[in-house]
Design a protein around this motif. Structure first.
Motif, PDB file in Angstrom:
ATOM      1  N   ALA A  45       0.816  -1.205   0.000  1.00 23.27           N
ATOM      2  CA  ALA A  45       0.000   0.000   0.000  1.00 23.27           C
ATOM      3  C   ALA A  45       0.847   1.250   0.000  1.00 23.27           C
ATOM      4  O   ALA A  45       2.018   1.230   0.345  1.00 23.27           O
ATOM      5  N   GLN A  46       0.224   2.330  -0.410  1.00 23.73           N
ATOM      6  CA  GLN A  46       0.855   3.642  -0.446  1.00 23.73           C
ATOM      7  C   GLN A  46       0.078   4.540   0.504  1.00 23.73           C
ATOM      8  O   GLN A  46      -1.140   4.666   0.408  1.00 23.73           O
ATOM      9  N   ILE A  61      -3.606   3.440   0.325  1.00 17.55           N
ATOM     10  CA  ILE A  61      -4.059   3.031  -1.003  1.00 17.55           C
ATOM     11  C   ILE A  61      -3.337   1.760  -1.423  1.00 17.55           C
ATOM     12  O   ILE A  61      -2.108   1.727  -1.463  1.00 17.55           O
ATOM     13  N   PRO A  62      -4.057   0.689  -1.750  1.00 21.95           N
ATOM     14  CA  PRO A  62      -3.423  -0.550  -2.203  1.00 21.95           C
ATOM     15  C   PRO A  62      -2.582  -0.312  -3.457  1.00 21.95           C
ATOM     16  O   PRO A  62      -2.906   0.544  -4.285  1.00 21.95           O
ATOM     17  N   SER A  71     -12.541   6.376  -4.500  1.00 22.24           N
ATOM     18  CA  SER A  71     -13.010   6.669  -3.145  1.00 22.24           C
ATOM     19  C   SER A  71     -11.845   6.864  -2.184  1.00 22.24           C
ATOM     20  O   SER A  71     -11.990   7.514  -1.146  1.00 22.24           O
ATOM     21  N   PHE A  72     -10.670   6.319  -2.519  1.00 26.06           N
ATOM     22  CA  PHE A  72      -9.496   6.508  -1.674  1.00 26.06           C
ATOM     23  C   PHE A  72      -9.031   7.965  -1.677  1.00 26.06           C
ATOM     24  O   PHE A  72      -8.279   8.384  -0.803  1.00 26.06           O
ATOM     25  N   LEU A  73      -9.472   8.729  -2.667  1.00 30.80           N
ATOM     26  CA  LEU A  73      -9.070  10.134  -2.764  1.00 30.80           C
ATOM     27  C   LEU A  73     -10.021  11.056  -2.022  1.00 30.80           C
ATOM     28  O   LEU A  73      -9.803  12.258  -1.971  1.00 30.80           O
ATOM     29  N   GLY A  74     -11.087  10.496  -1.464  1.00 28.73           N
ATOM     30  CA  GLY A  74     -12.086  11.333  -0.820  1.00 28.73           C
ATOM     31  C   GLY A  74     -13.263  11.553  -1.756  1.00 28.73           C
ATOM     32  O   GLY A  74     -13.356  10.938  -2.823  1.00 28.73           O
ATOM     33  N   PRO A  75     -14.193  12.446  -1.380  1.00 27.90           N
ATOM     34  CA  PRO A  75     -15.382  12.692  -2.213  1.00 27.90           C
ATOM     35  C   PRO A  75     -14.998  13.160  -3.610  1.00 27.90           C
ATOM     36  O   PRO A  75     -14.148  14.035  -3.784  1.00 27.90           O
ATOM     37  N   ASN A  76     -15.609  12.555  -4.614  1.00 28.42           N
ATOM     38  CA  ASN A  76     -15.341  12.919  -6.005  1.00 28.42           C
ATOM     39  C   ASN A  76     -16.635  12.874  -6.791  1.00 28.42           C
ATOM     40  O   ASN A  76     -17.454  11.982  -6.598  1.00 28.42           O
TER      41      ASN A  76
END
Length: 287
Positions: A21-22, A42-43, A89-94
């Motif tokens: 993961a990162q 983040i995987p 979704s790993f970046l937050g709301p989009n």
């Protein structure tokens, strides 16, 4: 100096202390809406796909596209829309339900997640045919990678100019990497010189190395190594081609009656289902 194992190919990076993961943190000074959620892990597979999404978004932006739906972006990237939404979704709301994603804003969020907003200075060792091609590739600068130094051990190449850079001797490499504030080192040398160049990069403090040599390189655990073996990529391509051909040959065939006898001889075959025998393009780095 303790050493870790080298990466086996472009799809398997050298493992650091976070092997799968990162960890991504929000950029300082960004708004609550635009910042990436703090401490999201983040995987690695998602990181690879984010890079693919970024490439597609760049093309869309160049074409003047301002809004894209998840289905359109997923299809262009070769993934399912559910997987794309999970990755983002790993970046937050989009995005906005029923509207889609703002192309340029999503680009910036992915660039921030991949650390591209910080910019990277790249030095390359080995200015042969491959090295010159890499220097001439415009995609690096468009994605935040600045080529700042070229090095070679061949006296006939030292002092020559490639692009806007003068080729320097590898004897200067360790010191020059520090002077240039290099963050990424690229190795495009003959195989026998690759480990030595790699050691010089490590001595200079570089933590990111990309090698085009097929041999495994030893690096410390804190150094991220990516190995790009073009022959392996072609072998995988050959395998996928052979597999697709086998699947196509074993797919049910639709018998078509001759036009002259169609009215007198009823067809007993049924149409093949839509997509029968079709295969999805594959890639060694595809999601």
């Amino acid at each position: 100096m303790s050493t870790g194992r080298g990466a086996s190919d472009v799809t398997e990076p050298h493992q650091t202390h976070e092997p799968v993961a990162q960890r991504v943190t929000g950029a300082a000074g960004s708004s609550v809406t635009d910042s990436i959620a703090q401490d999201r892990v983040i995987p690695q597979a998602t990181v690879t796909r984010l890079a693919a999404y970024l490439r597609v978004l760049g093309v869309m932006s160049d074409r003047g596209t301002s809004i894209v739906s998840s289905e359109e972006l997923a299809q262009a990237s070769g993934v399912g829309s559910a997987k794309l939404r999970k990755d983002l979704s790993f970046l937050g709301p989009n995005g906005v339900r029923g509207v889609g994603y703002d192309v340029n804003r999503l680009r910036m969020r992915i660039e921030r997640a991949l650390g591209l907003d910080r910019g990277h200075k790249v030095v390359l060792v080995g200015v042969g045919n491959l090295g010159k091609a890499l220097v001439g590739y415009g995609g690096f600068s468009r994605r935040g990678f600045e080529m700042v130094g070229l090095f070679d051990s061949d006296a006939d190449r030292i002092g020559s100019t490639v692009g806007d850079l003068v080729v320097r001797s590898t004897e200067e490499l360790t010191v020059a990497c520090r002077e240039l504030n290099a963050t990424i080192g690229v190795i495009s040398t003959p195989d026998e010189a690759a480990q030595g160049v790699c050691d010089q990069f490590v001595s200079a403090g570089l933590r990111c190395i990309m090698s085009f040599s097929p041999i495994a390189l030893d690096v410390p655990d804190h150094v991220e190594l990516r190995r790009v073996d073009l022959a392996v990529e072609m072998q995988v391509l050959s395998f996928n081609s052979a597999r697709n051909a086998d699947q196509a040959s074993s797919a049910p065939r639709v018998r078509v009656a001759h036009a002259a006898s169609a009215s007198s001889v009823p067809s007993t075959s049924s149409p093949a289902p839509v997509g029968a025998g079709s295969t999805r393009n594959g890639s060694v780095i595809a999601p």
